[in-house]
Design an enzyme around this catalytic site. Sequence first.
Site, PDB file in Angstrom:
ATOM      1  N   GLY A  98       0.829  -1.210   0.000  1.00  0.00           N
ATOM      2  CA  GLY A  98       0.000   0.000   0.000  1.00  0.00           C
ATOM      3  C   GLY A  98       0.859   1.254   0.000  1.00  0.00           C
ATOM      4  O   GLY A  98       0.542   2.220   0.687  1.00  0.00           O
ATOM      5  N   ARG A 129       0.161   5.652  -1.792  1.00  0.00           N
ATOM      6  CA  ARG A 129      -0.486   6.869  -1.276  1.00  0.00           C
ATOM      7  C   ARG A 129      -0.344   6.904   0.243  1.00  0.00           C
ATOM      8  O   ARG A 129      -0.015   5.884   0.871  1.00  0.00           O
ATOM      9  CB  ARG A 129      -1.993   6.868  -1.578  1.00  0.00           C
ATOM     10  CG  ARG A 129      -2.328   6.725  -3.013  1.00  0.00           C
ATOM     11  CD  ARG A 129      -3.818   6.807  -3.256  1.00  0.00           C
ATOM     12  NE  ARG A 129      -4.494   5.515  -3.145  1.00  0.00           N
ATOM     13  CZ  ARG A 129      -5.549   5.285  -2.374  1.00  0.00           C
ATOM     14  NH1 ARG A 129      -6.062   6.243  -1.634  1.00  0.00           N
ATOM     15  NH2 ARG A 129      -6.110   4.091  -2.345  1.00  0.00           N
ATOM     16  N   ASN A 185       1.269  -2.347   5.363  1.00  0.00           N
ATOM     17  CA  ASN A 185       0.518  -1.090   5.498  1.00  0.00           C
ATOM     18  C   ASN A 185      -0.792  -1.080   4.712  1.00  0.00           C
ATOM     19  O   ASN A 185      -1.716  -0.352   5.071  1.00  0.00           O
ATOM     20  CB  ASN A 185       1.417   0.067   5.021  1.00  0.00           C
ATOM     21  CG  ASN A 185       0.654   1.332   4.791  1.00  0.00           C
ATOM     22  OD1 ASN A 185       0.350   2.073   5.725  1.00  0.00           O
ATOM     23  ND2 ASN A 185       0.275   1.595   3.539  1.00  0.00           N
ATOM     24  N   SER A 201      -4.193   0.221  14.005  1.00  0.00           N
ATOM     25  CA  SER A 201      -4.981   1.452  14.151  1.00  0.00           C
ATOM     26  C   SER A 201      -5.335   1.604  15.624  1.00  0.00           C
ATOM     27  O   SER A 201      -5.484   0.597  16.337  1.00  0.00           O
ATOM     28  CB  SER A 201      -6.271   1.365  13.332  1.00  0.00           C
ATOM     29  OG  SER A 201      -7.176   2.379  13.711  1.00  0.00           O
ATOM     30  N   TYR A 218     -13.587  -3.140  10.488  1.00  0.00           N
ATOM     31  CA  TYR A 218     -12.264  -2.491  10.437  1.00  0.00           C
ATOM     32  C   TYR A 218     -11.567  -2.607  11.792  1.00  0.00           C
ATOM     33  O   TYR A 218     -10.387  -3.001  11.859  1.00  0.00           O
ATOM     34  CB  TYR A 218     -12.444  -1.023  10.053  1.00  0.00           C
ATOM     35  CG  TYR A 218     -11.159  -0.239   9.979  1.00  0.00           C
ATOM     36  CD1 TYR A 218     -10.327  -0.333   8.862  1.00  0.00           C
ATOM     37  CD2 TYR A 218     -10.755   0.588  11.032  1.00  0.00           C
ATOM     38  CE1 TYR A 218      -9.139   0.379   8.794  1.00  0.00           C
ATOM     39  CE2 TYR A 218      -9.573   1.310  10.974  1.00  0.00           C
ATOM     40  CZ  TYR A 218      -8.768   1.203   9.850  1.00  0.00           C
ATOM     41  OH  TYR A 218      -7.583   1.910   9.785  1.00  0.00           O
ATOM     42  N   SER A 219     -12.280  -2.284  12.863  1.00  0.00           N
ATOM     43  CA  SER A 219     -11.661  -2.319  14.187  1.00  0.00           C
ATOM     44  C   SER A 219     -11.225  -3.737  14.535  1.00  0.00           C
ATOM     45  O   SER A 219     -10.145  -3.949  15.102  1.00  0.00           O
ATOM     46  CB  SER A 219     -12.649  -1.802  15.243  1.00  0.00           C
ATOM     47  OG  SER A 219     -13.046  -0.482  14.926  1.00  0.00           O
ATOM     48  N   LYS A 255      -8.049  -4.670  12.792  1.00  0.00           N
ATOM     49  CA  LYS A 255      -6.872  -4.007  13.360  1.00  0.00           C
ATOM     50  C   LYS A 255      -6.508  -4.594  14.723  1.00  0.00           C
ATOM     51  O   LYS A 255      -5.328  -4.684  15.074  1.00  0.00           O
ATOM     52  CB  LYS A 255      -7.109  -2.497  13.441  1.00  0.00           C
ATOM     53  CG  LYS A 255      -7.267  -1.844  12.069  1.00  0.00           C
ATOM     54  CD  LYS A 255      -6.005  -2.015  11.236  1.00  0.00           C
ATOM     55  CE  LYS A 255      -6.068  -1.284   9.906  1.00  0.00           C
ATOM     56  NZ  LYS A 255      -4.815  -1.360   9.159  1.00  0.00           N
ATOM     57  N   ILE A 310      -5.012  10.193  10.682  1.00  0.00           N
ATOM     58  CA  ILE A 310      -3.928  10.720   9.850  1.00  0.00           C
ATOM     59  C   ILE A 310      -4.542  11.261   8.558  1.00  0.00           C
ATOM     60  O   ILE A 310      -5.478  10.656   8.004  1.00  0.00           O
ATOM     61  CB  ILE A 310      -2.897   9.594   9.518  1.00  0.00           C
ATOM     62  CG1 ILE A 310      -2.396   8.892  10.792  1.00  0.00           C
ATOM     63  CG2 ILE A 310      -1.731  10.170   8.701  1.00  0.00           C
ATOM     64  CD1 ILE A 310      -1.609   9.739  11.765  1.00  0.00           C
TER      65      ILE A 310
HETATM   66  P1  NAP Z   1      -5.001   5.196   1.850  1.00  0.00           P
HETATM   67  O1  NAP Z   1      -4.503   6.577   1.621  1.00  0.00           O
HETATM   68  O2  NAP Z   1      -6.405   4.850   1.534  1.00  0.00           O
HETATM   69  O3  NAP Z   1      -4.011   4.184   1.079  1.00  0.00           O
HETATM   70  C1  NAP Z   1      -4.252   2.810   1.135  1.00  0.00           C
HETATM   71  C2  NAP Z   1      -3.151   2.088   0.421  1.00  0.00           C
HETATM   72  O4  NAP Z   1      -3.422   0.660   0.495  1.00  0.00           O
HETATM   73  C3  NAP Z   1      -3.077   2.420  -1.075  1.00  0.00           C
HETATM   74  O5  NAP Z   1      -1.722   2.342  -1.474  1.00  0.00           O
HETATM   75  C4  NAP Z   1      -3.876   1.291  -1.712  1.00  0.00           C
HETATM   76  O6  NAP Z   1      -3.485   1.032  -3.048  1.00  0.00           O
HETATM   77  C5  NAP Z   1      -3.442   0.142  -0.821  1.00  0.00           C
HETATM   78  N1  NAP Z   1      -4.343  -1.008  -0.897  1.00  0.00           N
HETATM   79  C6  NAP Z   1      -5.670  -1.054  -0.595  1.00  0.00           C
HETATM   80  N2  NAP Z   1      -6.144  -2.300  -0.771  1.00  0.00           N
HETATM   81  C7  NAP Z   1      -5.090  -3.054  -1.184  1.00  0.00           C
HETATM   82  C8  NAP Z   1      -4.932  -4.411  -1.539  1.00  0.00           C
HETATM   83  N3  NAP Z   1      -5.964  -5.263  -1.486  1.00  0.00           N
HETATM   84  N4  NAP Z   1      -3.718  -4.847  -1.920  1.00  0.00           N
HETATM   85  C9  NAP Z   1      -2.662  -4.002  -1.987  1.00  0.00           C
HETATM   86  N5  NAP Z   1      -2.744  -2.693  -1.653  1.00  0.00           N
HETATM   87  C10 NAP Z   1      -3.948  -2.227  -1.273  1.00  0.00           C
HETATM   88  O7  NAP Z   1      -4.811   4.766   3.377  1.00  0.00           O
HETATM   89  P2  NAP Z   1      -3.886   5.337   4.551  1.00  0.00           P
HETATM   90  O8  NAP Z   1      -4.687   6.245   5.361  1.00  0.00           O
HETATM   91  O9  NAP Z   1      -2.564   5.737   4.027  1.00  0.00           O
HETATM   92  O10 NAP Z   1      -3.765   3.982   5.415  1.00  0.00           O
HETATM   93  C11 NAP Z   1      -2.622   3.157   5.400  1.00  0.00           C
HETATM   94  C12 NAP Z   1      -2.756   2.167   6.548  1.00  0.00           C
HETATM   95  O11 NAP Z   1      -2.839   2.877   7.778  1.00  0.00           O
HETATM   96  C13 NAP Z   1      -4.012   1.297   6.466  1.00  0.00           C
HETATM   97  O12 NAP Z   1      -3.724  -0.009   6.921  1.00  0.00           O
HETATM   98  C14 NAP Z   1      -4.951   1.997   7.429  1.00  0.00           C
HETATM   99  O13 NAP Z   1      -5.918   1.118   7.944  1.00  0.00           O
HETATM  100  C15 NAP Z   1      -3.987   2.467   8.478  1.00  0.00           C
HETATM  101  N6  NAP Z   1      -4.490   3.565   9.292  1.00  0.00           N
HETATM  102  C16 NAP Z   1      -4.850   4.752   8.729  1.00  0.00           C
HETATM  103  C17 NAP Z   1      -5.325   5.772   9.545  1.00  0.00           C
HETATM  104  C18 NAP Z   1      -5.728   7.102   9.000  1.00  0.00           C
HETATM  105  O14 NAP Z   1      -6.303   7.896   9.755  1.00  0.00           O
HETATM  106  N7  NAP Z   1      -5.469   7.425   7.749  1.00  0.00           N
HETATM  107  C19 NAP Z   1      -5.423   5.570  10.935  1.00  0.00           C
HETATM  108  C20 NAP Z   1      -5.059   4.349  11.462  1.00  0.00           C
HETATM  109  C21 NAP Z   1      -4.591   3.348  10.637  1.00  0.00           C
HETATM  110  P3  NAP Z   1      -4.185   1.784  -4.318  1.00  0.00           P
HETATM  111  O15 NAP Z   1      -3.546   3.147  -4.388  1.00  0.00           O
HETATM  112  O16 NAP Z   1      -3.828   0.941  -5.469  1.00  0.00           O
HETATM  113  O17 NAP Z   1      -5.648   1.838  -4.016  1.00  0.00           O
END
Ligand code: NAP
Length: 234
Positions: free
Chosen positions: A12, A15, A79, A128, A141-142, A145, A173
């Site tokens: 992931g 982005r 990630n 998370s 989701y919870s 995680k 984030i």
């Molecule tokens: P994001 O901006 O939505 O990016 C998600 C990333 O995961 C993208 O690169 C996406 O690829 C990739 N992805 C999704 N499904 C996939 C799959 N089946 N196989 C391979 N790659 C996949 O999310 P983010 O906020 O950066 O989150 C990153 C991690 O942090 C996640 O695990 C999320 O649960 C965790 N997190 C985020 C937050 C927050 O507030 N943002 C808080 C706690 C935890 P594509 O670009 O190809 O779609």
Amino acid sequence: MTLRGKVALVTGGSRGIGRAIAEALTAAGSRVAICHSDDPASVTFPVAYSADVSSEVEVISLFDRVTEELGTPEIVVNNAGILHEAPLTETTLADFDRVIAVNLRGSFLVARESARRMESGRILNIASDLGLLGRENMAAYSASKGGIIALTRSMARELAPRILVNAIAPGPIDTDMTSPGAMSPEALAKDLDTPLARFGRPEEVAALATFLAGPQAGFITGQCYGVNGGSVMT
Ligand code: NAP
């Protein structure tokens, strides 16, 4: 350049948090590959592959390709993740299974492949704060995680001292996942109800990830760290 020459894989990494971690590991000297679910040509990162982390076949093929191009990964960051927001009673079996498949099964598949291939190294799982707190309308989701945190602790025990395994449990984030279209206004307001009352930046997660991947974290395993503005205090 504390990670000079180390091969790293960030799932992931196209982005958001994954992208920031991939860039920070690169800045620390690693040779980094990323994977994501879309067409790899859609991102500009130098070594990018398309692989769905929920697929065993695709994860094995991903490791084959990374190993051929860069060498066996010694730093692996789990990630990739997806969010699903819906009341429990409106969450379908397919919704639940998809979130668990990407977030939890994906972390398992990537970690298992890492453990099979690396002689020694680091696995870092992005959980998370909701895996500790729980959240209304985000049960799947919870749960995924929370599962990642338990997976981290189990793997840390089993793979020691060869591989150190830790988790980061971010709070809110600023990424696409928390953009207004992706979450309801209620959920976003709830996310900001922390002592620091702001979204963190992906780089603030990446800084800890880089430390945990590096030589100064050699006595740390089985831990789950919050980068969360104070949403969880333990
Ligand atoms: P994001 O901006 O939505 O990016 C998600 C990333 O995961 C993208 O690169 C996406 O690829 C990739 N992805 C999704 N499904 C996939 C799959 N089946 N196989 C391979 N790659 C996949 O999310 P983010 O906020 O950066 O989150 C990153 C991690 O942090 C996640 O695990 C999320 O649960 C965790 N997190 C985020 C937050 C927050 O507030 N943002 C808080 C706690 C935890 P594509 O670009 O190809 O779609």
